[in-house]
Design a protein around this motif. Structure first.
Motif, short mmCIF file in Angstrom:
data_model
loop_
_atom_site.label_atom_id
_atom_site.label_comp_id
_atom_site.label_asym_id
_atom_site.label_seq_id
_atom_site.Cartn_x
_atom_site.Cartn_y
_atom_site.Cartn_z
N THR A 190 26.19 11.00 1.32
CA THR A 190 25.87 12.31 0.78
C THR A 190 24.48 12.29 0.16
O THR A 190 24.18 11.44 -0.66
CB THR A 190 26.91 12.70 -0.31
N ALA A 191 23.66 13.23 0.57
CA ALA A 191 22.33 13.37 -0.01
C ALA A 191 22.45 14.17 -1.29
O ALA A 191 23.21 15.14 -1.35
CB ALA A 191 21.39 14.05 0.98
N CYS A 192 21.74 13.77 -2.32
CA CYS A 192 21.86 14.38 -3.65
C CYS A 192 20.50 14.74 -4.23
O CYS A 192 19.47 14.30 -3.76
CB CYS A 192 22.55 13.41 -4.61
N ILE A 193 20.57 15.53 -5.30
CA ILE A 193 19.40 15.81 -6.12
C ILE A 193 19.65 15.09 -7.44
O ILE A 193 20.67 15.34 -8.10
CB ILE A 193 19.24 17.33 -6.36
N ARG A 194 18.78 14.15 -7.78
CA ARG A 194 18.96 13.33 -8.98
C ARG A 194 17.74 13.46 -9.87
O ARG A 194 16.65 13.79 -9.40
CB ARG A 194 19.15 11.87 -8.61
N GLY A 195 17.92 13.14 -11.14
CA GLY A 195 16.78 13.16 -12.02
C GLY A 195 17.10 12.69 -13.42
O GLY A 195 18.25 12.39 -13.76
N LYS A 196 16.04 12.62 -14.23
CA LYS A 196 16.15 12.23 -15.63
C LYS A 196 15.40 13.25 -16.47
O LYS A 196 14.26 13.60 -16.17
CB LYS A 196 15.58 10.84 -15.86
N VAL A 197 16.07 13.72 -17.54
CA VAL A 197 15.48 14.71 -18.45
C VAL A 197 15.11 14.00 -19.74
O VAL A 197 15.94 13.29 -20.32
CB VAL A 197 16.48 15.86 -18.71
N THR A 198 13.86 14.22 -20.19
CA THR A 198 13.39 13.58 -21.42
C THR A 198 12.70 14.60 -22.33
O THR A 198 12.33 15.69 -21.89
CB THR A 198 12.37 12.45 -21.12
N ASP A 199 12.51 14.19 -23.58
CA ASP A 199 11.74 15.00 -24.51
C ASP A 199 10.28 14.52 -24.46
O ASP A 199 9.97 13.57 -23.74
CB ASP A 199 12.34 14.93 -25.92
N PRO A 200 9.35 15.14 -25.20
CA PRO A 200 7.94 14.74 -25.13
C PRO A 200 7.68 13.28 -25.52
O PRO A 200 6.70 12.68 -25.08
CB PRO A 200 7.24 15.68 -26.11
N GLU A 201 8.56 12.68 -26.32
CA GLU A 201 8.39 11.27 -26.70
C GLU A 201 8.98 10.31 -25.68
O GLU A 201 8.95 9.10 -25.87
CB GLU A 201 9.05 11.01 -28.07
N GLY A 202 9.55 10.85 -24.60
CA GLY A 202 10.13 10.00 -23.56
C GLY A 202 11.58 9.63 -23.81
O GLY A 202 12.15 8.84 -23.06
N GLN A 203 12.20 10.19 -24.85
CA GLN A 203 13.61 9.90 -25.15
C GLN A 203 14.51 10.73 -24.23
O GLN A 203 14.24 11.90 -23.98
CB GLN A 203 13.92 10.24 -26.61
#
Length: 169
Positions: free
Chosen positions: A43-56
């Protein structure tokens, strides 16, 4: 004695109806055709990581797309994964089913109370995409200008990323 005879008759009728089909009426019953076996597909997916301006990492961010797919919340490490979309099967009952993501243009929209992020428009070509870092800022702050690194990376079937070094958490 009478109760025992009734029990035996009831049990006999049940067995007859289950195994021989003699309790059915003369009306014809419709049967659904068997579902043909399909080969398992990756299965092909859309993945990602969400961060704040400090990289947290930002947990609890609602990730949606237009056109609509499954909605996801980011985990404690800020990651999300969308691999399917819901399709309405029966409007009267509201029954839906899942199907793989369609090859088309999508817009990724992120929502969290007190924060905002720039929507990301992209073309999904049927291969897994990875958004390495999606920045969310407080609503009191202006959205940063988009950069070339905001575009998603395409993942190869072996898990490698085309044209980029490996993703680090």
């Amino acid at each position: 004695m009478k109760t025992r005879k009734r029990s035996i008759l009831w049990l006999g009728a049940l067995v007859c109806s289950v195994f021989a089909g003699c309790a059915t009426s003369n009306t014809q019953q419709t049967q659904k055709p068997p579902i043909p076996p399909t080969a398992p597909q990756a299965t092909a997916c859309i993945r990602g990581k969400v961060t704040d301006p400090e990289g947290q990492a930002m947990a609890g961010v609602l990730v949606r797309t237009t056109p609509a797919t499954d909605n996801e919340l980011t985990d404690v490490r800020g990651f999300f994964e969308i691999c399917s979309q819901r399709v309405l099967v029966d409007a009267e009952s509201g029954r839906t089913t899942r199907k793989p993501l369609s090859k088309q243009n999508y817009t990724l929209v992120l929502m969290k109370d007190g924060y905002h992020a720039r929507p990301r428009a992209f073309l999904f070509k049927g291969k897994t995409l990875l958004f390495r870092k999606i920045l969310m800022v407080e609503k009191t702050q202006p959205l940063p200008e988009p950069k070339g690194s905001d575009n998603p990376d395409e993942i190869t079937p072996s898990g490698g990323i085309i044209g980029r070094p490996p993703f680090k958490e």
